[in-house]
Enzyme design. Structure first.
Site, PDB file in Angstrom:
ATOM      1  CE  LYS A  69       3.438   4.344   5.462  1.00 41.02           C
ATOM      2  NZ  LYS A  69       3.275   3.255   4.476  1.00 41.02           N
ATOM      3  CB  SER A  74       4.078   5.014   1.003  1.00 42.96           C
ATOM      4  OG  SER A  74       3.567   3.952   1.789  1.00 42.96           O
ATOM      5  CB  SER A 122       4.526   0.917   1.389  1.00 42.06           C
ATOM      6  OG  SER A 122       4.083   1.723   0.351  1.00 42.06           O
TER       7      SER A 122
END
Ligand code: GLN
Length: 489
Positions: free
Chosen positions: A77, A152, A176
């Site tokens: 990420k 997210s 997330s």
């Protein structure tokens, strides 16, 4: 053609000589290229990954013992630092920033011979539930391109869902990892707070943030957890609790022997008006199925459910307002071209131009709840709620091994569906934020399919540092209850 089912199978094939790391990397680079429209990656390190793969192939063929993640192709990420590579938290304020050191998790991955193939898209500073707050644009759910992947960590989730790498690392502050895993039909684990070092993870809310793992199956996630867990002198909140050999979990995962026999679920969670009726009935049927298999499952009262989302958004925005103060255009962050009207104007312009709408909303909210006049009414109250939740959780785990809930009240939203209503977006975090408030591990296990065609899963949570029984139980669920088939799994 190269296919990937599990790390174990892949490494067996490598040892047998029927595939190579080079072939694996080439395969994923091609897949990433054909799946560009999904927008899962922000940067792909193609040449470098191929060179590392070649080097690993030579080492292995020379008879050198292989690392635990030898040749495993991993995406990060865009909030995890990888030395000499860009990292931006999907924010204009950090575009063109290059990491000057490795996150501890990255060091540990590389030490075990993983191959990092790229950085993946996410909501700006990990704030969001749909990946629609990214400076790089939306990520599309690969099953239905009119839907969001969740957030997210939307990029990391879709990268597993669409077979664009073997493992992704995300971060989970309030769901997330688990929520996008749920929306995409894959496995997503958020470990205990402190299990994994946060050194080199761009902070959103430091007392909630935890690095999490996405994979196709539980053993792969378990192996990765084993590699990246453990105390780190660079993160004072990382725990000294010993790290079990998580990868051996599969051998213990006979349902009759899982130590998680006593299961609870919250009445208020299942009766909640936001819960999709189909998800509710699947959950209740699943509970009956567990009982048939000899588990004790009890519905218990949890009168605090309505407080978890408000407490989470007060505390995380407060922490975010402090954490993000460093992006002022001097220490870090975007510096606007035309900002010569004094220091205050200079900061104001840099921050106004560098941050997106949701990040600004949260900084304002966090600054407000910490302000002298409102501190006690909001921040202190929310801290008190957090303490009550922690105490209640201890009591629950005196009597139960695991808490179950849906991972999310609905399947993946349509693109844009919740963008004009931030409160509705926040409320959809109702099942995931609890684990972060109390610091326990949680996993989303993809089990079912909705009549709208989308997957949904079950969230399981255990007491702090009880990841091993959590993983054993999850693996068992995947074997016994999975009726959803993701084409890439
Ligand atoms: N959806 C939650 C939020 O917007 C969770 C974010 C996260 O875990 N990073 O804050």
């Amino acid at each position: 053609m190269f296919t990937f089912h599990s790390i174990e199978d892949y490494q067996t094939a490598l040892q047998r000589g029927s595939t190579s790391c080079f072939e694996a990397v080439e395969f994923y680079l091609n897949k990433i290229e054909t799946a560009r429209h999904l927008n899962a990656y922000t940067n792909v390190y193609a040449q470098e990954a191929l060179i590392i793969a070649k080097k690993l192939d030579i080492q292995r063929k020379s008879g050198k013992p292989i690392g635990k993640l030898h040749g495993v192709v991993i995406g990060l990420k865009d909030v995890i630092c990888y030395k000499d590579h860009p990292v931006s938290a999907a924010s204009k304020s950090l575009q063109n920033f290059i990491s000057i050191y490795n996150a501890t998790v990255v060091d540990r991955l590389l030490r075990e011979e993983a191959i990092i193939i790229g950085h993946q898209n996410c909501d700006e500073f990990a704030m969001g539930s749909t990946n629609e707050n990214s400076v790089y644009g939306n990520v599309l759910n690969a099953i239905d391109n009119t839907r969001v992947p969740g957030g997210s960590s939307g990029g990391p989730a879709v990268a597993i869902q669409a077979d664009l790498c073997m493992i992704s690392l995300g971060s989970d502050t309030g769901g997330s990892v688990r929520q996008p895993a749920d929306f995409c039909g894959i496995v997503g684990l958020k470990p205990t707070y402190g299990r994994i070092s946060r050194h080199g993870l761009i902070a959103y809310a430091s007392s909630f943030d935890q690095i999490g793992i996405f994979g196709k199956n539980v053993p792969d996630v378990a192996l990765t957890l084993e590699v990246i867990s453990g105390n780190d002198p660079f993160d004072a909140t990382s725990s000294h609790t010993p790290v079990p050999e998580f990868r051996k979990l599969a051998k213990l995962a006979n349902g009759d022997k899982t130590p998680t026999r006593r299961i609870a679920y919250f009445k208020e969670a299942i009766q909640h008006q936001s819960l999709d009726p189909e998800i509710k009935s699947a959950f209740l049927q699943f509970v009956d199925g567990l009982k048939l298999k000899g588990f004790t499952v009890e519905e218990i009262d949890f009168e605090y459910l309505e407080y978890v989302v408000p407490a989470y958004y007060i505390l995380t925005t407060a922490e975010a307002s402090s954490n993000l103060s460093r992006y002022d255009g001097v220490k870090y962050g975007y510096r606007s071209a035309n900002s010569s009207n004094g220091l205050t104007e200079f900061y104001k312009k840099n921050r106004s131009d560098g941050f997106g709408k949701e990040v600004k909303r949260r900084i304002l909210l966090g600054t407000f709840v910490l302000s002298a006049g409102y501190y006690d009414a909001y921040f202190t109250k929310a801290q008190q709620v957090r303490k009550i939740l922690i105490d209640k959780t201890k009591l629950i785990f005196n009597n139960f091994d695991v808490i179950l809930s849906p991972s999310s009240p609905t399947t993946a939203f349509k693109l844009g569906e919740k963008m004009d209503d931030p409160i509705a977006m926040y409320l959809a975090d109702i099942y995931t934020v609890y684990a972060n408030l109390v610091g326990i591990p949680g996993i989303s296990v993809p089990l079912f399919q909705h009549t709208n065609g989308m997957p949904f899963g079950i969230q399981a949570m255990t007491n702090q540092f009880k990841e091993l029984p959590l993983l054993q139980f999850s693996h068992y669920l995947m074997q016994q209850f999975k009726s959803y088939e993701n084409p890439t799994l």
